[in-house]
Design a protein around this motif. Sequence first.
Motif, PDB file in Angstrom:
ATOM      1  N   SER A  63      53.480  21.220  65.455  1.00 36.08           N
ATOM      2  CA  SER A  63      53.356  22.124  66.501  1.00 36.08           C
ATOM      3  C   SER A  63      54.666  20.834  67.932  1.00 36.08           C
ATOM      4  O   SER A  63      55.264  21.638  68.078  1.00 36.08           O
ATOM      5  CB  SER A  63      51.809  21.525  67.804  1.00 36.08           C
ATOM      6  N   ALA A  64      54.273  19.818  67.834  1.00 33.59           N
ATOM      7  CA  ALA A  64      55.201  18.580  68.709  1.00 33.59           C
ATOM      8  C   ALA A  64      56.699  18.935  67.998  1.00 33.59           C
ATOM      9  O   ALA A  64      58.005  18.714  68.603  1.00 33.59           O
ATOM     10  CB  ALA A  64      55.068  17.183  68.041  1.00 33.59           C
ATOM     11  N   TYR A  65      56.534  18.472  66.681  1.00 28.32           N
ATOM     12  CA  TYR A  65      58.115  19.048  65.435  1.00 28.32           C
ATOM     13  C   TYR A  65      58.688  20.519  66.715  1.00 28.32           C
ATOM     14  O   TYR A  65      60.288  20.630  67.076  1.00 28.32           O
ATOM     15  CB  TYR A  65      58.150  18.948  64.901  1.00 28.32           C
ATOM     16  N   ARG A  66      58.483  21.915  66.749  1.00 24.89           N
ATOM     17  CA  ARG A  66      58.784  22.986  67.074  1.00 24.89           C
ATOM     18  C   ARG A  66      59.091  22.621  68.793  1.00 24.89           C
ATOM     19  O   ARG A  66      60.503  22.987  69.220  1.00 24.89           O
ATOM     20  CB  ARG A  66      57.667  23.882  67.253  1.00 24.89           C
ATOM     21  N   LEU A  67      58.216  22.080  69.130  1.00 24.18           N
ATOM     22  CA  LEU A  67      58.680  22.074  70.407  1.00 24.18           C
ATOM     23  C   LEU A  67      60.359  20.768  71.230  1.00 24.18           C
ATOM     24  O   LEU A  67      60.046  21.471  71.528  1.00 24.18           O
ATOM     25  CB  LEU A  67      57.193  20.739  71.425  1.00 24.18           C
ATOM     26  N   VAL A  68      60.141  20.113  70.860  1.00 28.60           N
ATOM     27  CA  VAL A  68      61.303  18.922  70.384  1.00 28.60           C
ATOM     28  C   VAL A  68      62.068  19.587  70.133  1.00 28.60           C
ATOM     29  O   VAL A  68      63.342  19.733  71.017  1.00 28.60           O
ATOM     30  CB  VAL A  68      61.024  17.578  69.631  1.00 28.60           C
ATOM     31  N   ARG A  69      62.154  19.918  68.519  1.00 25.52           N
ATOM     32  CA  ARG A  69      63.343  20.976  68.450  1.00 25.52           C
ATOM     33  C   ARG A  69      63.708  22.221  69.450  1.00 25.52           C
ATOM     34  O   ARG A  69      64.865  22.076  69.523  1.00 25.52           O
ATOM     35  CB  ARG A  69      62.418  21.354  67.057  1.00 25.52           C
ATOM     36  N   ASP A  70      62.682  23.012  70.291  1.00 28.09           N
ATOM     37  CA  ASP A  70      63.620  24.009  71.263  1.00 28.09           C
ATOM     38  C   ASP A  70      63.528  23.201  72.372  1.00 28.09           C
ATOM     39  O   ASP A  70      64.849  24.233  73.075  1.00 28.09           O
ATOM     40  CB  ASP A  70      62.257  24.933  71.207  1.00 28.09           C
ATOM     41  N   ALA A  71      63.033  22.328  73.025  1.00 27.21           N
ATOM     42  CA  ALA A  71      63.386  21.651  74.478  1.00 27.21           C
ATOM     43  C   ALA A  71      64.915  21.063  73.827  1.00 27.21           C
ATOM     44  O   ALA A  71      65.971  21.453  74.802  1.00 27.21           O
ATOM     45  CB  ALA A  71      62.728  20.312  74.442  1.00 27.21           C
ATOM     46  N   GLY A  72      65.333  20.212  72.856  1.00 25.65           N
ATOM     47  CA  GLY A  72      66.224  19.725  72.401  1.00 25.65           C
ATOM     48  C   GLY A  72      67.544  20.886  72.258  1.00 25.65           C
ATOM     49  O   GLY A  72      68.690  20.661  72.599  1.00 25.65           O
ATOM     50  N   HIS A  73      67.830  21.211  71.512  1.00 24.51           N
ATOM     51  CA  HIS A  73      68.323  23.202  71.611  1.00 24.51           C
ATOM     52  C   HIS A  73      69.154  23.706  73.110  1.00 24.51           C
ATOM     53  O   HIS A  73      70.681  23.649  73.153  1.00 24.51           O
ATOM     54  CB  HIS A  73      67.701  23.975  70.864  1.00 24.51           C
ATOM     55  N   VAL A  74      68.162  23.480  74.002  1.00 21.16           N
ATOM     56  CA  VAL A  74      68.461  24.139  75.232  1.00 21.16           C
ATOM     57  C   VAL A  74      68.669  22.829  75.803  1.00 21.16           C
ATOM     58  O   VAL A  74      70.549  22.660  76.810  1.00 21.16           O
ATOM     59  CB  VAL A  74      67.286  24.334  75.986  1.00 21.16           C
ATOM     60  N   LEU A  75      68.512  22.066  75.359  1.00 22.43           N
ATOM     61  CA  LEU A  75      69.157  20.371  75.806  1.00 22.43           C
ATOM     62  C   LEU A  75      70.773  19.851  75.346  1.00 22.43           C
ATOM     63  O   LEU A  75      71.632  19.813  76.934  1.00 22.43           O
ATOM     64  CB  LEU A  75      68.318  19.232  76.060  1.00 22.43           C
ATOM     65  N   LEU A  76      71.129  20.287  74.592  1.00 20.50           N
ATOM     66  CA  LEU A  76      72.189  20.053  74.019  1.00 20.50           C
ATOM     67  C   LEU A  76      73.474  21.405  74.094  1.00 20.50           C
ATOM     68  O   LEU A  76      74.080  21.972  73.171  1.00 20.50           O
ATOM     69  CB  LEU A  76      71.569  19.712  72.567  1.00 20.50           C
ATOM     70  N   GLU A  77      73.190  22.120  75.017  1.00 15.95           N
ATOM     71  CA  GLU A  77      73.780  23.493  75.684  1.00 15.95           C
ATOM     72  C   GLU A  77      73.439  24.927  74.397  1.00 15.95           C
ATOM     73  O   GLU A  77      74.526  25.146  73.969  1.00 15.95           O
ATOM     74  CB  GLU A  77      74.669  22.903  75.516  1.00 15.95           C
ATOM     75  N   GLY A  78      72.689  24.721  73.261  1.00 21.00           N
ATOM     76  CA  GLY A  78      72.589  24.936  72.564  1.00 21.00           C
ATOM     77  C   GLY A  78      72.814  27.286  72.405  1.00 21.00           C
ATOM     78  O   GLY A  78      72.173  27.407  73.917  1.00 21.00           O
ATOM     79  N   HIS A  85      87.221  32.511  73.389  1.00 21.75           N
ATOM     80  CA  HIS A  85      86.594  31.338  73.868  1.00 21.75           C
ATOM     81  C   HIS A  85      85.104  32.101  74.214  1.00 21.75           C
ATOM     82  O   HIS A  85      85.030  31.650  75.361  1.00 21.75           O
ATOM     83  CB  HIS A  85      87.811  30.841  74.950  1.00 21.75           C
ATOM     84  N   VAL A  86      84.458  31.937  73.491  1.00 19.01           N
ATOM     85  CA  VAL A  86      83.141  32.810  73.953  1.00 19.01           C
ATOM     86  C   VAL A  86      82.311  31.379  73.798  1.00 19.01           C
ATOM     87  O   VAL A  86      82.292  30.782  72.679  1.00 19.01           O
ATOM     88  CB  VAL A  86      82.567  34.009  73.289  1.00 19.01           C
ATOM     89  N   HIS A  87      81.568  31.193  75.309  1.00 26.79           N
ATOM     90  CA  HIS A  87      80.916  29.929  75.474  1.00 26.79           C
ATOM     91  C   HIS A  87      79.366  30.963  75.410  1.00 26.79           C
ATOM     92  O   HIS A  87      79.366  31.357  76.521  1.00 26.79           O
ATOM     93  CB  HIS A  87      81.263  28.555  75.278  1.00 26.79           C
ATOM     94  N   THR A  88      78.120  30.293  75.793  1.00 26.00           N
ATOM     95  CA  THR A  88      76.865  31.015  75.446  1.00 26.00           C
ATOM     96  C   THR A  88      75.834  29.842  75.179  1.00 26.00           C
ATOM     97  O   THR A  88      75.837  28.913  74.753  1.00 26.00           O
ATOM     98  CB  THR A  88      76.046  31.704  74.867  1.00 26.00           C
ATOM     99  N   TRP A  89      74.839  29.822  76.446  1.00 26.06           N
ATOM    100  CA  TRP A  89      74.037  28.666  76.341  1.00 26.06           C
ATOM    101  C   TRP A  89      72.984  28.886  77.928  1.00 26.06           C
ATOM    102  O   TRP A  89      73.265  30.474  78.056  1.00 26.06           O
ATOM    103  CB  TRP A  89      74.311  26.658  77.224  1.00 26.06           C
ATOM    104  N   ALA A  90      72.001  28.545  77.916  1.00 29.54           N
ATOM    105  CA  ALA A  90      71.001  28.176  78.613  1.00 29.54           C
ATOM    106  C   ALA A  90      70.984  27.242  79.703  1.00 29.54           C
ATOM    107  O   ALA A  90      70.822  25.720  79.055  1.00 29.54           O
ATOM    108  CB  ALA A  90      69.623  29.032  77.903  1.00 29.54           C
ATOM    109  N   ILE A  91      70.564  26.890  80.644  1.00 28.67           N
ATOM    110  CA  ILE A  91      69.417  26.460  82.129  1.00 28.67           C
ATOM    111  C   ILE A  91      68.137  25.975  81.286  1.00 28.67           C
ATOM    112  O   ILE A  91      68.211  24.824  81.230  1.00 28.67           O
ATOM    113  CB  ILE A  91      69.659  26.276  83.501  1.00 28.67           C
ATOM    114  N   THR A  92      67.567  26.635  81.008  1.00 24.37           N
ATOM    115  CA  THR A  92      66.303  27.097  80.773  1.00 24.37           C
ATOM    116  C   THR A  92      66.432  28.068  79.825  1.00 24.37           C
ATOM    117  O   THR A  92      67.047  29.168  79.632  1.00 24.37           O
ATOM    118  CB  THR A  92      65.108  27.699  82.173  1.00 24.37           C
TER     119      THR A  92
END
Length: 377
Positions: free
Chosen positions: A227-242, A268-275
Amino acid sequence: MTDHHHHHAGQSHGHDHGRGHSHDHHDHHGHSHSHGFGGHAHGANETRMAIAAGLTGVFMLAEVIGGLFSGSLALLADAGHMLTDFAALGLGWFAFRLSRRPSDAERTYGYDRFEVLVAFVNGLVLFLIAAFIVYEAVERLMSPSRVLGGTMLAIAIGGLVVNIAVFFVLHGGDRENLNVRGAVLHVLGDLLGSVAAIAAAVVILFTGWFPIDPILSVLVSVIILVSAYRLVRDAGHVLLEGTPGDVESADIAPHLVGAVEGLREVHHVHTWAITPQRRMATLHACIEETTDGTIVTRAIKKELQERFSIGHATVEIEWEVCADNGQSSCHETGAPPTDLAARVDDHGTVHTGPRGGDHSHTHSHRTAGGGFSPLTA
């Protein structure tokens, strides 16, 4: 995040395109992002987090006392996990409180991203908890100690009841919110820990086999690690502007070209998420010479919202030359040419624009004199 400059002053621009058209540009976007994105759900999440933190904190003390009295590692491990849960839930509640603050000159997107940061930290803490439990379990297996099965069973049952209550309190919250999701994973780990402690207590009471206590503790730790791995992976993806998980950046350009009349090419398409709930995009749109840029911009925003759930977009309108590299980027057909093939850069962003070049986004709209004036979301 891409380097782009938003010109939001007034959001009402009269554009003379040099073709006999004068347009009023009214862009209806609320820019106090902390309050404009699901305020009611946000408040409900905050209340649920506070209730969960209170219940967890009270029973954590009971488990510490019961674990020390009975000598059960499973109970102490569960109490340690509940301690971090209490801290995580408290921090999660604080994150919701902080995200209420409006955006300012230094934090133009507000404080919503703090929730994602809290979720990321919670995931890392789960790794540490799991490692500590495994270490203690190995020590117990090498040197088995006596456990009071009756006391352990009573405390574990109480913990299970509390954890089930906390789980359902949080489970009714926003499941897409990473802050809530991190809290749920913490509590789910507690719930499994209580189940393991009950099972270990029953085995000890009926067989007297004490190693079952550390063995089941390790099993719970493995579940926590997943569970920790999945959470870190998803939160890290947002923090890295994925790019948001359910959005294919490579699909945006061809979809817009096919759906928006007068749009010849997109790059020049860029997409990301604040949350996960607040999605953003920037792009360059090459349009026909006689096309109204304001109408195309609004149509692009509409398609991005309806097709890709992107609620905030900044569109740079171009006719013949891309402002970033000074080269022609408009073509007679809507399909991107071979030298504009989609690619993924070092940051994981999918591009359909020209290879190379500095993607510094200064958003602009061409005026009658051939220059450019701001045109933003």
